[in-house]
Every structure is written in structure tokens, then in C-alpha cells.
Enzyme design. Sequence first.
Site, PDB file in Angstrom:
ATOM      1  N   GLY A 251       7.000  48.253  -9.813  1.00  0.00           N
ATOM      2  CA  GLY A 251       6.619  49.422  -9.023  1.00  0.00           C
ATOM      3  C   GLY A 251       5.191  49.894  -9.115  1.00  0.00           C
ATOM      4  N   ARG A 296       4.345  43.725  -6.535  1.00  0.00           N
ATOM      5  CA  ARG A 296       3.168  44.062  -5.741  1.00  0.00           C
ATOM      6  C   ARG A 296       1.859  43.989  -6.540  1.00  0.00           C
ATOM      7  NH1 ARG A 296       3.374  47.467  -1.381  1.00  0.00           N
ATOM      8  NH2 ARG A 296       5.394  48.170  -2.123  1.00  0.00           N
ATOM      9  N   TYR A 337       6.027  50.609   7.648  1.00  0.00           N
ATOM     10  CA  TYR A 337       5.866  51.745   6.727  1.00  0.00           C
ATOM     11  C   TYR A 337       4.689  52.638   7.091  1.00  0.00           C
ATOM     12  CZ  TYR A 337       8.098  48.723   3.074  1.00  0.00           C
ATOM     13  OH  TYR A 337       8.893  47.914   2.325  1.00  0.00           O
ATOM     14  N   CYS A 364       4.035  41.660  20.943  1.00  0.00           N
ATOM     15  CA  CYS A 364       4.421  42.485  22.080  1.00  0.00           C
ATOM     16  C   CYS A 364       5.198  43.723  21.644  1.00  0.00           C
ATOM     17  CB  CYS A 364       5.209  41.646  23.065  1.00  0.00           C
ATOM     18  SG  CYS A 364       4.211  40.290  23.670  1.00  0.00           S
TER      19      CYS A 364
HETATM   20  C1  PLP Z   1      11.169  45.192  -5.716  1.00  0.00           C
HETATM   21  C2  PLP Z   1      11.568  45.153  -7.115  1.00  0.00           C
HETATM   22  C3  PLP Z   1      10.604  44.972  -8.112  1.00  0.00           C
HETATM   23  C4  PLP Z   1       9.143  44.877  -7.821  1.00  0.00           C
HETATM   24  O1  PLP Z   1       8.600  46.022  -7.293  1.00  0.00           O
HETATM   25  P1  PLP Z   1       7.011  46.120  -7.037  1.00  0.00           P
HETATM   26  O2  PLP Z   1       6.836  47.460  -6.463  1.00  0.00           O
HETATM   27  O3  PLP Z   1       6.669  45.044  -6.080  1.00  0.00           O
HETATM   28  O4  PLP Z   1       6.349  45.962  -8.355  1.00  0.00           O
HETATM   29  C5  PLP Z   1      11.053  44.889  -9.404  1.00  0.00           C
HETATM   30  N1  PLP Z   1      12.364  44.991  -9.732  1.00  0.00           N
HETATM   31  C6  PLP Z   1      13.302  45.166  -8.789  1.00  0.00           C
HETATM   32  C7  PLP Z   1      14.720  45.260  -9.194  1.00  0.00           C
HETATM   33  C8  PLP Z   1      12.946  45.261  -7.460  1.00  0.00           C
HETATM   34  O5  PLP Z   1      13.882  45.456  -6.543  1.00  0.00           O
END
Ligand code: PLP
Length: 439
Positions: A251, A296, A337, A364
Site C-alpha cells: 500500500g 505499486r 480512478y 473511443c
Molecule cells: C494489492 C495488494 C497489495 C499491493 O498493494 P500496493 O498498493 O500495490 O502496494 C498487497 N497485498 C494485497 C493483499 C493486495 O491485495
Amino acid sequence: MSINQNIKPITLKTNEKGNLEIGGCDTLELADKYGTPLYVVDEATLRGIAREYKKAFSKLENVNMMFASKALMTSAVAKILSDEGFGFDVVSGGEIYTVKNAGVDMKNTTFNGNNKTVDELNMALDAGVGHISVDNFLELALLNEIAKSKNIVQKILLRITPGIECHTHEYIQTGHLDSKFGFDLTQLDEALELILEEYKNLELTGLHAHIGSQIFETQVYYDEIGVILKEIKRIKDKFGIELREINAGGGLGVTYTDEDCPPSVETIANTIIDSIEKHCTELGLQKPVLYIEPGRSIVATAGVSLYTVGSYKQVPNGRKYIAVDGGMADNPRPSMYGAKYYAQIANKKDEENFEKVTVAGRFCESGDILIKDIELNSPQAGDVLCVYNTGAYGYSMSSNYNCVLKPAMVLVNSSQSDIIVKRQTYAQLIQNDVIPDRI
Ligand SMILES: *Cc1c(COP(=O)(O)O)cnc(C)c1O
């Protein structure tokens, strides 16, 4: 500064010709050689952030980095991150197949998801996936049955909803109570009773949470670890077992534009480590084995997208639109988003004739706008536009909308460029089409 706090890849610069250069490769030459749109991945940035993570968490004895594959999964990316000591969070049969095929040790993978299919669970067990993060009661029963039929005792985590709200986009929040993911804390005991008494082919090793994505706050991580460890303490008191593994999910945010200010990897690591230390002491628990799953923040900054500028439209008394040869199919985040990006014209350092334009895609849909109102250096047809920070959730969310071919991806490093994903061909586009005899 941490790599996730940069908009641009660490090797990005302007060369003598006045062109943007990445990994020692002139972006104009890349566009010319491989065509556009083109995904470019800077190996130094990718390995750099992977090493930052390892270093930042090295104070902990027992820690495992798991790259969240869904952010960007290709065989070469799997190979690089595996070489850097990462395991993988996988969420589908396709991700299991890709990492296995890339030679990843499947013990270092965790299978996540809120509705894994029977086929995928079978595949995961056959592949030897290290942990399955079980999301719900149906899956517990199903997985036990499958494991039993294969005579396996499968290590599992329980995915929990820790009840933590973070201030990110609603679609990418996952840790709050009203979420489709995981067991509510009030359902944990029932799950534990089932595992301990009935599901003999499941070995519960720990708890897993993931609170959201593109997170800029540190407190939510501190709190998340606290919630998990308090549950572990409660389970210890009630059931007499001390779960040894915690998975804190991913995250951490990245810097798409100047408006974003994510904490550094080190700050997040220190927050998590502090929270583990404080809560373990307070609760009288052993320090657990930590798993984290960044997606990410590992791949976003390493990636840029190159496009060729084409037509433009000046709305009378309104916006000027310039159109590029890609858009929502190769990067759906802006249309989905409202995600924002920064970009530069790759071949125009010297002209200094900036104008405010809106970068439209070629697909499109009126919503196919890549960047709204950005100052670009006199964009003209034929220029190359470099959009930054497109490494995460671009290619992995791409589609063939409008039957437009998916772009190629190249890996650059030390003036070398190598294709890591070939551009799709028209033949591939229809390879699964069938025209039944009767029509
Ligand atoms: C999407 C996800 C991540 C990665 O999240 P990022 O924001 O890309 O770092 C990690 N663990 C789980 C369970 C996820 O669903």
C-alpha cells in the site's frame, strides 16, 4: 530521498541532443526502434527500490518481502525481483503460472484473493505455493477438502479486515470494515475453531491484512500492526496457540505528481518495526515473522510510457487537446480512478515554449483522457511524450479495447535495451476467435 518519493526514474536525464534519456538510452531512439506506445522499465530504479526495502527492514531478524504481482507481472520482472530476494503475492492462476515459469521458488509465494476458484486452489497446491491467505468460510472448507484429497497439510494465513480507514480512493481502500476482503474480527474465533477441530489439512501460521493502496500516512500501518498483534494475543489466551506470522500487506504510496507526498520506505519500515516492538512487549508476545507485500511502490517509478503525439483540437474559447497513440487501454488509471500523471515532451529541451494542454488518448471514449491540463513544451505531431510513473497498474490492467494491440515493454540499463514483453500482433489478437461452422 526514497525512490517512491521521486516522480522520475533515478537514471532519467536530458542528454547532449536535448532528449530525455533513461537507463542510458535515448527515449527518441527507443521510440524509433521499438515503436510507440512503449512501456520502458528502468532496471536500476527497480533494483534500487527493492534494495531500499530490504535495507529498511533489515533491522528485523525475520522478514520476508513479497512483491504484489498484480502491480506488474511479467517473466523478467519476476526474475529480477526474485534475484533481489523477493517472494511474490499472487492472486490468480495466471500469476502462479507466470512466477513458476520464471523459476521462482514457490515456497516464497502467498496466494491471495476473495474468490479463488477450485481450479486455482488445485493449481496452487500442486505448484507448492508457500501460504494461502484464506479469505472466507467457503474457502476454508474448500481448501481443506482439496488439501485432504492431495494428502497435503497446507500452510494458511487468515485474511482479516482490521477496521482501519485510510484516506485513499474508495476503490483502493480495503482495510475498513465494510469491505469485500477477509474475515471480520468477530468471525475469527469461529474460523479458528473450525481449523483447530475439523480442518486437519490446514495449518494456520498467522494473520494477514492489507489496508489499501497509494497510502501517504504512517499511523495506519502502526495501528494495523497493533490490531493484528492484539488478535494474536487474544487467540493465544483463548486457544492456547501463539501464531508466529503476520503479513501486513502493501500500500505504500508513490509520487505521481507534485501533489503526492508519500513517506519514505525507511519511514514506513521504522513505523512497522516500532509497532511490532511496542506491541509485542506490551502484550507479552514473541516477535513474529513479518511479511510485507509492496506492489505499486516497487514498480511505479521504474516505469515510463512513451507515446507519439498526433492530432490536436483547439476547442474555441476552451481547452487544447493533443492526442497520443495510446491511452485508456494501456493505462486505464486516469479514466478509472481519475489518476493524475506528470509528463514531458521527450525531444524538446531547448524550445521553452510551454503551453497548457490536455493529453487525450486514442480510444473511443470521451473519458479517455490521460492528463488534464498539463504544461508541455510546444507539443507538435511527431513529438514523443514521456509519461512518468506508469510502472504499476498500467500494463497489468491493460486491455485490447478497440482491438488496439498491447504495447511492447523494454528493460533499460547501462545504455542497453531489451524487449521484455513483445508488442502484440494482429494474429494474436484473433488467435482465440472461433467462427462456428453453422454460421
Ligand atoms: C494489492 C495488494 C497489495 C499491493 O498493494 P500496493 O498498493 O500495490 O502496494 C498487497 N497485498 C494485497 C493483499 C493486495 O491485495
